[in-house]
Design a protein around this motif. Sequence first.
Motif, PDB file in Angstrom:
ATOM      1  N   CYS A  12      -0.233  -2.270  -5.478  1.00 51.27           N
ATOM      2  CA  CYS A  12      -1.524  -2.894  -5.761  1.00 51.27           C
ATOM      3  C   CYS A  12      -1.303  -4.164  -6.572  1.00 51.27           C
ATOM      4  O   CYS A  12      -0.616  -4.130  -7.598  1.00 51.27           O
ATOM      5  CB  CYS A  12      -2.409  -1.919  -6.545  1.00 51.27           C
ATOM      6  N   VAL A  13      -1.875  -5.262  -6.095  1.00 57.03           N
ATOM      7  CA  VAL A  13      -1.777  -6.525  -6.821  1.00 57.03           C
ATOM      8  C   VAL A  13      -3.182  -7.100  -6.967  1.00 57.03           C
ATOM      9  O   VAL A  13      -3.903  -7.250  -5.991  1.00 57.03           O
ATOM     10  CB  VAL A  13      -0.876  -7.545  -6.091  1.00 57.03           C
ATOM     11  N   HIS A  27      -6.988  -9.607  -4.429  1.00 56.97           N
ATOM     12  CA  HIS A  27      -6.687  -8.189  -4.626  1.00 56.97           C
ATOM     13  C   HIS A  27      -6.256  -7.612  -3.289  1.00 56.97           C
ATOM     14  O   HIS A  27      -6.994  -7.692  -2.301  1.00 56.97           O
ATOM     15  CB  HIS A  27      -7.925  -7.455  -5.146  1.00 56.97           C
ATOM     16  N   VAL A  28      -5.040  -7.073  -3.248  1.00 59.36           N
ATOM     17  CA  VAL A  28      -4.535  -6.400  -2.053  1.00 59.36           C
ATOM     18  C   VAL A  28      -3.787  -5.139  -2.456  1.00 59.36           C
ATOM     19  O   VAL A  28      -3.184  -5.072  -3.528  1.00 59.36           O
ATOM     20  CB  VAL A  28      -3.603  -7.289  -1.192  1.00 59.36           C
ATOM     21  N   VAL A  29      -3.861  -4.144  -1.587  1.00 58.11           N
ATOM     22  CA  VAL A  29      -3.071  -2.919  -1.724  1.00 58.11           C
ATOM     23  C   VAL A  29      -2.319  -2.774  -0.408  1.00 58.11           C
ATOM     24  O   VAL A  29      -2.921  -2.862   0.666  1.00 58.11           O
ATOM     25  CB  VAL A  29      -3.964  -1.682  -1.971  1.00 58.11           C
ATOM     26  N   TRP A 120       0.944  -9.003 -12.122  1.00 56.18           N
ATOM     27  CA  TRP A 120      -0.268  -8.377 -11.604  1.00 56.18           C
ATOM     28  C   TRP A 120      -0.017  -7.161 -10.727  1.00 56.18           C
ATOM     29  O   TRP A 120      -0.953  -6.563 -10.212  1.00 56.18           O
ATOM     30  CB  TRP A 120      -1.072  -9.404 -10.806  1.00 56.18           C
ATOM     31  N   ALA A 121       1.203  -6.769 -10.526  1.00 58.28           N
ATOM     32  CA  ALA A 121       1.521  -5.690  -9.571  1.00 58.28           C
ATOM     33  C   ALA A 121       1.665  -4.345 -10.260  1.00 58.28           C
ATOM     34  O   ALA A 121       2.177  -4.243 -11.371  1.00 58.28           O
ATOM     35  CB  ALA A 121       2.810  -6.026  -8.817  1.00 58.28           C
ATOM     36  N   SER A 122       1.232  -3.309  -9.554  1.00 58.17           N
ATOM     37  CA  SER A 122       1.485  -1.933  -9.980  1.00 58.17           C
ATOM     38  C   SER A 122       1.789  -1.112  -8.742  1.00 58.17           C
ATOM     39  O   SER A 122       1.376  -1.450  -7.639  1.00 58.17           O
ATOM     40  CB  SER A 122       0.276  -1.362 -10.740  1.00 58.17           C
TER      41      SER A 122
END
Length: 135
Positions: A12-13, A27-29, A120-122
């Motif tokens: 997820c970012v 926002h993208v996953v 911003w990434a997880s």
Amino acid sequence: MKGLPLPVPDVCVRVLLNRGACGPYAHVVASFEPPGAGGGFELLSAVPERRLPAEYLPAVREGIVEGLDGVAAAVLVTDGTFHEVDSSELGYRIAGREAGRAALVGAGLLPPQEAEALRWASWPGRPRPRRQKAR
């Protein structure tokens, strides 16, 4: 071209760059898988256009390819959102690049310390930041 050795799901970012009144938002996953039989890069989206307009997918693709740095993968974009005013191709390129780098860390192709540079990434299993020792 080498391929991603193992899956890295649910990257997820969410890019939030607020400069003054507005800034790039994206926002993208995405879920990353080892490449298919052809061994190349593949990007598919399962996100309805009302959540993530197709006009942003080329920028996401460009960013992911840059972030993967020559590593082949099959990528499925599973979610995303946009903002009427603040979303831009730049934001989605940044999001894609961070997602690609996160996939490399998650698959063990980059050292865990590289995760610290991903603002911003997880993703599940993301290495926790190292705490500095008190003096």
